[in-house]
Design a protein around this motif. Structure first.
Motif, PDB file in Angstrom:
ATOM      1  N   ALA A  52       0.810  -1.212   0.000  1.00 25.27           N
ATOM      2  CA  ALA A  52       0.000   0.000   0.000  1.00 25.27           C
ATOM      3  C   ALA A  52       0.846   1.265   0.000  1.00 25.27           C
ATOM      4  O   ALA A  52       0.400   2.325  -0.441  1.00 25.27           O
ATOM      5  CB  ALA A  52      -0.931   0.008   1.210  1.00 25.27           C
ATOM      6  N   GLN A 216      -5.814  -3.451   8.726  1.00 28.93           N
ATOM      7  CA  GLN A 216      -6.011  -4.101   7.442  1.00 28.93           C
ATOM      8  C   GLN A 216      -6.954  -3.288   6.553  1.00 28.93           C
ATOM      9  O   GLN A 216      -6.730  -3.143   5.343  1.00 28.93           O
ATOM     10  CB  GLN A 216      -6.576  -5.512   7.639  1.00 28.93           C
ATOM     11  CG  GLN A 216      -6.738  -6.304   6.344  1.00 28.93           C
ATOM     12  CD  GLN A 216      -5.434  -6.495   5.609  1.00 28.93           C
ATOM     13  OE1 GLN A 216      -4.426  -6.859   6.211  1.00 28.93           O
ATOM     14  NE2 GLN A 216      -5.438  -6.249   4.309  1.00 28.93           N
ATOM     15  N   LEU A 217      -7.997  -2.740   7.160  1.00 25.60           N
ATOM     16  CA  LEU A 217      -8.918  -1.897   6.394  1.00 25.60           C
ATOM     17  C   LEU A 217      -8.203  -0.635   5.915  1.00 25.60           C
ATOM     18  O   LEU A 217      -8.381  -0.211   4.758  1.00 25.60           O
ATOM     19  CB  LEU A 217     -10.126  -1.521   7.257  1.00 25.60           C
ATOM     20  CG  LEU A 217     -11.177  -0.625   6.592  1.00 25.60           C
ATOM     21  CD1 LEU A 217     -11.717  -1.265   5.319  1.00 25.60           C
ATOM     22  CD2 LEU A 217     -12.304  -0.317   7.563  1.00 25.60           C
ATOM     23  N   ASN A 219      -5.013  -0.313   5.309  1.00 25.06           N
ATOM     24  CA  ASN A 219      -4.110  -0.744   4.251  1.00 25.06           C
ATOM     25  C   ASN A 219      -4.866  -0.933   2.932  1.00 25.06           C
ATOM     26  O   ASN A 219      -4.410  -0.524   1.857  1.00 25.06           O
ATOM     27  CB  ASN A 219      -3.426  -2.040   4.666  1.00 25.06           C
ATOM     28  CG  ASN A 219      -2.409  -2.515   3.648  1.00 25.06           C
ATOM     29  OD1 ASN A 219      -1.284  -2.032   3.596  1.00 25.06           O
ATOM     30  ND2 ASN A 219      -2.791  -3.484   2.840  1.00 25.06           N
ATOM     31  N   THR A 220      -6.038  -1.544   3.006  1.00 25.98           N
ATOM     32  CA  THR A 220      -6.844  -1.796   1.807  1.00 25.98           C
ATOM     33  C   THR A 220      -7.293  -0.497   1.151  1.00 25.98           C
ATOM     34  O   THR A 220      -7.229  -0.339  -0.074  1.00 25.98           O
ATOM     35  CB  THR A 220      -8.069  -2.654   2.163  1.00 25.98           C
ATOM     36  OG1 THR A 220      -7.627  -3.906   2.704  1.00 25.98           O
ATOM     37  CG2 THR A 220      -8.931  -2.914   0.944  1.00 25.98           C
ATOM     38  N   GLU A 221      -7.740   0.452   1.960  1.00 29.58           N
ATOM     39  CA  GLU A 221      -8.223   1.723   1.427  1.00 29.58           C
ATOM     40  C   GLU A 221      -7.102   2.529   0.783  1.00 29.58           C
ATOM     41  O   GLU A 221      -7.325   3.257  -0.193  1.00 29.58           O
ATOM     42  CB  GLU A 221      -8.896   2.542   2.538  1.00 29.58           C
ATOM     43  CG  GLU A 221     -10.247   2.003   2.971  1.00 29.58           C
ATOM     44  CD  GLU A 221     -11.288   2.123   1.863  1.00 29.58           C
ATOM     45  OE1 GLU A 221     -11.434   3.220   1.297  1.00 29.58           O
ATOM     46  OE2 GLU A 221     -11.940   1.110   1.560  1.00 29.58           O
ATOM     47  N   HIS A 224      -5.919   0.268  -2.807  1.00 28.81           N
ATOM     48  CA  HIS A 224      -6.784   0.110  -3.975  1.00 28.81           C
ATOM     49  C   HIS A 224      -7.168   1.453  -4.587  1.00 28.81           C
ATOM     50  O   HIS A 224      -7.774   2.302  -3.930  1.00 28.81           O
ATOM     51  CB  HIS A 224      -8.040  -0.677  -3.612  1.00 28.81           C
ATOM     52  CG  HIS A 224      -7.777  -2.120  -3.338  1.00 28.81           C
ATOM     53  ND1 HIS A 224      -7.471  -3.020  -4.329  1.00 28.81           N
ATOM     54  CD2 HIS A 224      -7.761  -2.824  -2.166  1.00 28.81           C
ATOM     55  CE1 HIS A 224      -7.283  -4.220  -3.797  1.00 28.81           C
ATOM     56  NE2 HIS A 224      -7.451  -4.128  -2.492  1.00 28.81           N
ATOM     57  N   SER A 227     -10.673   3.620  -4.112  1.00 32.83           N
ATOM     58  CA  SER A 227     -11.368   3.253  -2.871  1.00 32.83           C
ATOM     59  C   SER A 227     -12.137   4.458  -2.344  1.00 32.83           C
ATOM     60  O   SER A 227     -11.940   5.599  -2.793  1.00 32.83           O
ATOM     61  CB  SER A 227     -10.370   2.772  -1.827  1.00 32.83           C
ATOM     62  OG  SER A 227      -9.521   3.841  -1.420  1.00 32.83           O
TER      63      SER A 227
END
Length: 379
Positions: A52, A216-217, A219-221, A224, A227
């Motif tokens: 990320a 984790q959320l 990192n995902t945001e 991607h 997002s």
């Protein structure tokens, strides 16, 4: 959302062209000529920069003095020294992204080194080694941060961190003012002392699952493209998730009040008034509206606010609207046609000159500066 590139300027290497690139690769062990002569020996190594953050380099330098200065701009003033026998392989890099009041950083010093922070700045930081360890001296205690245990620093503390060789850290930085505002809303009263966390945080306990899930959320945001956070939506909710996860997982001097309220509770009129204000921030609220909602007199509500929060209901309402306006200005993308006027009016500020004056007094910059400099960027 913004990178911390606005805080730290990148340093360009002294050597140019191919020589500079080869030097950098060699220092980070992408190229190791010894492998052509010696057998490969198994060795535990860090996994490298989180995906990320790969595109969000803040700086890279092999100059010790420059590294200390740049780390100081991203964290706090420090003294950086090398403690190993391979100082010629020193190279420091920092990657990171900042939302509004929460930052995700990845620092790699590559070799054994010591970071001495005489005074931690106005933020809470969770230091989580991705490999190796860091021995920390903090408030007269000797602590160890490793892959299963984090170390938390708080404002005003003196901290010395001794990094082992190849011990990069993932750091979550939370601004003190934002965390204080959030806890104030949760408790319904002004905090009488700064928030201080227990310095050691287990990362593999049952309760730590909440913290790891929030990261984790995050990192995902960040990772991607497209997002919600990258489009400027849900930043506040994500930051509050990070803050609440830390507050309800890690013991602090406010932990008991948050999870098991004891003693004298906040006045019901204040608590109900705060909830009503939060639910109607963009509406034209009056003192009579608040009084009718909580079924108490205006005077009783004003006395409660003064006793619990040290302010008046209308002053609190104005400050919360200023905060929400700043959040929207920080997240806004000017190319989408968003203007200061639109955001100010949305949050009830009909006199733009008064809004600009209040805003500058509170934040030290004009609303247009925030809109121009704080827009969501993932460069």
């Amino acid at each position: 959302m913004r990178t911390i590139t606005a805080i730290c300027a990148k340093i360009s290497g002294a050597a140019g062209g191919i020589e500079s690139i080869m030097s950098r690769l060699a220092k980070f062990s992408f190229i190791d000529a010894r492998r052509t002569a010696n057998p490969v020996r198994p060795r535990a190594r860090s996994r490298g920069i989180p995906r990320a953050l790969e595109a969000h380099e803040i700086f890279y330098t092999d100059d010790l003095h420059d590294a200390s200065l740049l780390i100081g701009q991203a964290l706090s003033d420090n003294r950086l020294t090398l403690t190993g026998f391979d100082s010629n392989r020193f190279a420091a890099s920092l990657h990171g992204v900042r939302l509004r009041d929460v930052s995700m950083l990845y620092i790699d010093l590559h070799v054994a080194a010591t970071l001495d922070f005489p005074v931690i700045g106005p933020y809470i930081a969770v230091h989580m080694p991705m490999n190796g360890r860091a021995l920390c001296d903090q408030g007269g205690r000797r602590l160890e941060a490793n892959t299963t245990r984090a170390v938390i620093t708080c404002p005003g503390q003196s901290v010395v961190m001794r990094f082992d060789h190849d011990s990069p850290q993932l750091i979550i930085r939370i601004e003190q003012e934002a965390l204080t505002r959030y806890v104030t809303r949760l408790l319904g009263r002004t905090l009488t002392r700064p928030i201080v966390f227990e310095p050691e945080m287990e990362l593999i306990s049952d309760t730590a699952v909440r913290w790891n899930g929030a990261l984790q959320l995050l990192n995902t945001e960040i990772f991607h493209t497209g997002s919600l956070v990258q489009r400027g939506h849900g930043v506040g909710a994500l930051e509050e998730l990070i803050m609440s996860s830390l507050l309800f997982v890690q013991p602090s001097n406010y932990y008991e009040q948050l999870v098991r309220p004891t003693g004298k509770p906040a006045r019901p009129a204040v608590r109900l008034s705060l909830d009503f204000i939060e639910a109607n921030l963009a509406e034209p609220i009056t003192m009579n509206d608040i009084a009718r909602h909580v079924n108490m007199s205006v005077r009783a509500i004003q006395q409660g606010f003064q006793a619990e929060l040290g302010t008046t209901p209308m002053s609190y309402l104005r400050d919360r609207r200023l905060e929400r306006a700043r959040e929207e200005l920080t997240d806004a993308i000017p190319s989408d046609g968003v203007t200061v006027t639109h955001i100010a009016e949305h949050w009830g500020f009909t006199h733009l000159s008064n809004f600009a004056t209040l805003y500058r007094k509170r934040w030290g910059e004009s609303p247009s500066d925030t809109l121009r400099n704080g827009s969501s960027t993932f460069s």
